[in-house]
Design a protein around this motif. Structure first.
Motif, PDB file in Angstrom:
ATOM      1  N   UNK A 165       0.796  -1.326   0.152  1.00  0.00           N
ATOM      2  CA  UNK A 165      -0.100   0.055   0.014  1.00  0.00           C
ATOM      3  C   UNK A 165       0.726   1.211  -0.157  1.00  0.00           C
ATOM      4  N   UNK A 166       0.372   2.218  -0.928  1.00  0.00           N
ATOM      5  CA  UNK A 166       1.200   3.444  -0.847  1.00  0.00           C
ATOM      6  C   UNK A 166       0.978   4.462   0.455  1.00  0.00           C
ATOM      7  N   UNK A 167       2.139   4.631   0.945  1.00  0.00           N
ATOM      8  CA  UNK A 167       1.915   5.454   2.293  1.00  0.00           C
ATOM      9  C   UNK A 167       2.414   7.278   2.077  1.00  0.00           C
ATOM     10  N   UNK A 168       3.241   7.379   1.098  1.00  0.00           N
ATOM     11  CA  UNK A 168       3.870   8.764   0.837  1.00  0.00           C
ATOM     12  C   UNK A 168       4.057   8.912  -0.478  1.00  0.00           C
ATOM     13  N   UNK A 169       3.748   9.922  -1.113  1.00  0.00           N
ATOM     14  CA  UNK A 169       4.236  10.423  -2.511  1.00  0.00           C
ATOM     15  C   UNK A 169       4.636  11.723  -2.462  1.00  0.00           C
ATOM     16  N   UNK A 170       5.556  12.092  -3.451  1.00  0.00           N
ATOM     17  CA  UNK A 170       6.045  13.648  -3.763  1.00  0.00           C
ATOM     18  C   UNK A 170       5.105  14.057  -4.893  1.00  0.00           C
ATOM     19  N   UNK A 171       5.451  15.177  -5.225  1.00  0.00           N
ATOM     20  CA  UNK A 171       4.756  15.784  -6.229  1.00  0.00           C
ATOM     21  C   UNK A 171       5.185  15.355  -7.594  1.00  0.00           C
ATOM     22  N   UNK A 172       6.534  14.990  -7.651  1.00  0.00           N
ATOM     23  CA  UNK A 172       7.163  14.412  -8.948  1.00  0.00           C
ATOM     24  C   UNK A 172       6.488  13.117  -9.252  1.00  0.00           C
ATOM     25  N   UNK A 173       6.043  12.387  -8.391  1.00  0.00           N
ATOM     26  CA  UNK A 173       5.327  11.002  -8.489  1.00  0.00           C
ATOM     27  C   UNK A 173       4.128  11.132  -9.248  1.00  0.00           C
ATOM     28  N   UNK A 174       3.369  12.323  -8.484  1.00  0.00           N
ATOM     29  CA  UNK A 174       2.002  12.699  -9.107  1.00  0.00           C
ATOM     30  C   UNK A 174       1.921  13.092 -10.377  1.00  0.00           C
ATOM     31  N   UNK A 175       3.042  13.909 -10.809  1.00  0.00           N
ATOM     32  CA  UNK A 175       3.034  14.378 -12.151  1.00  0.00           C
ATOM     33  C   UNK A 175       3.481  13.134 -12.979  1.00  0.00           C
ATOM     34  N   UNK A 176       4.244  12.376 -12.668  1.00  0.00           N
ATOM     35  CA  UNK A 176       4.680  11.302 -13.438  1.00  0.00           C
ATOM     36  C   UNK A 176       3.582  10.120 -13.747  1.00  0.00           C
ATOM     37  N   UNK A 177       2.801   9.989 -12.791  1.00  0.00           N
ATOM     38  CA  UNK A 177       1.733   9.089 -13.268  1.00  0.00           C
ATOM     39  C   UNK A 177       0.257   9.757 -13.448  1.00  0.00           C
ATOM     40  N   UNK A 178       0.304  11.118 -13.251  1.00  0.00           N
ATOM     41  CA  UNK A 178      -1.181  11.612 -13.696  1.00  0.00           C
ATOM     42  C   UNK A 178      -2.111  11.563 -12.461  1.00  0.00           C
TER      43      UNK A 178
END
Length: 333
Positions: free
Chosen positions: A256-269
């Protein structure tokens, strides 16, 4: 001074053998109702043969003597009971004194400040000596301080907003109102402040007065450590969010994903909220599931920390290849 006589004490006594029945009755009645000061002592009848022997028969003397003895025994019994009660009280006093001394010893030597406040008057009635270490004031000085000289305005506002409603709930029998805990910033004699954790208990006295029993603990070091931790987390968050590479933290067992950064959000949309509801398989095509399981398993066992050219899938369905690096100990993905 009044004069009391018994029978015919001033005339020559006749022989007891010649007394009539009426004379005996007269003597008995007279003795039981009137007697001379010589025949009475402390309210207890006593028989004096020298003055009255000629007018009272032996039966009367026996009766009166028995009555006197019983009265004396009652007096002595009452005196004995009083002495026994006194001895029992004296026996309990040392125990009470020792108990009070023990509690006083604990209160006077505790690191925390123990205090009692009259809730209605807003004044302290007792403060333990440790207040001098905590605030710099002596107990005598604190007893003269109103509450606005004890804590900062913000902490006083917190107490003033809470206490009236709490007391009302306490009087209505709400058990949750009896004990509470607050973090209060108190004023020190040197002009500084000290943060304290204050645990209070409401006490209702028989006369209707409500007292607050409190224990104040210095939490300055704890708050400093918490502040340092927050600062460290903020620095980490700044680095985490400012990285150009996509960074993700995953719970190894459930993936399960616990934390993400902004770059990961932009990479996967995805937005951050959307990604936090997903698992690792959701970011890859379904035909790569077996390979993903094997690669991810090896990585979590620290057998393989770099996965090259692994297929990924964006939110819009577009596929792309990525280089995945897994690091210890939090294993961000």
């Amino acid at each position: 001074m009044s004069s009391y006589t018994l029978g015919r004490c001033k005339t020559k006594a006749k022989s007891s053998r010649k007394q009539s029945v009426e004379q005996k009755i007269f003597a008995r009645r007279t003795f039981s109702t009137r007697c001379t000061p010589q025949c009475c002592g402390a309210g207890v009848h006593r028989f004096h043969p020298a003055s009255c022997a000629g007018f009272i028969d032996p039966e009367a003397m026996l009766c009166m003597t028995t009555h006197s003895a019983l009265e004396q025994e009652n007096v002595e019994l009452r005196r004995g009971r009083a002495e026994l009660n006194t001895l029992e009280t004296m026996h309990r006093l040392p125990a009470l004194g020792e108990s009070e001394a023990r509690y006083r010893l604990l209160a006077d030597n505790a690191a925390d400040v123990i205090w009692i406040l009259d809730a209605g008057a807003g004044r302290f009635t007792y403060v333990s000596p440790s207040v001098e270490r905590q605030r710099g004031y002596t107990p005598a000085e604190v007893l003269d301080q109103p509450l606005h000289e004890v804590m900062t305005p913000s902490s006083l506002a917190l107490i003033n907003a809470d206490l009236p409603g709490r007391v009302a709930a306490f009087l209505n029998g709400d058990p949750a109102a009896t004990v509470k805990s607050h973090e209060i910033e108190q004023l020190r004699k040197d002009g500084g402040t000290v943060w304290t954790e204050v645990k209070t208990t409401l006490l209702l006295q028989p006369d209707g007065v409500i007292y607050v029993l409190g224990v104040s603990r210095d939490i300055s070091e704890r708050r400093a450590a918490e502040a340092a931790l927050r600062a460290s987390e903020e620095r980490y968050r700044t680095i985490f969010d400012g990285a150009n590479e996509g960074i993700i933290a995953v719970e190894p067992k459930s993936q399960t994903i616990a934390y993400v950064n902004r770059a990961m959000c932009a990479l996967f949309g995805y937005t951050e909220a959307e990604l936090l509801g997903l698992t690792i398989p959701d970011l890859h095509p379904s035909d790569a599931a077996a390979l993903l399981k094997a690669e991810f398993g090896a990585a979590t066992r620290s057998e393989k920390l770099l996965i090259a050219n692994f297929p990924c899938r964006r939110k819009d369905g577009v596929l792309f290849l990525s280089l995945i690096h897994i690091s210890e100990p939090t294993r961000p993905y």
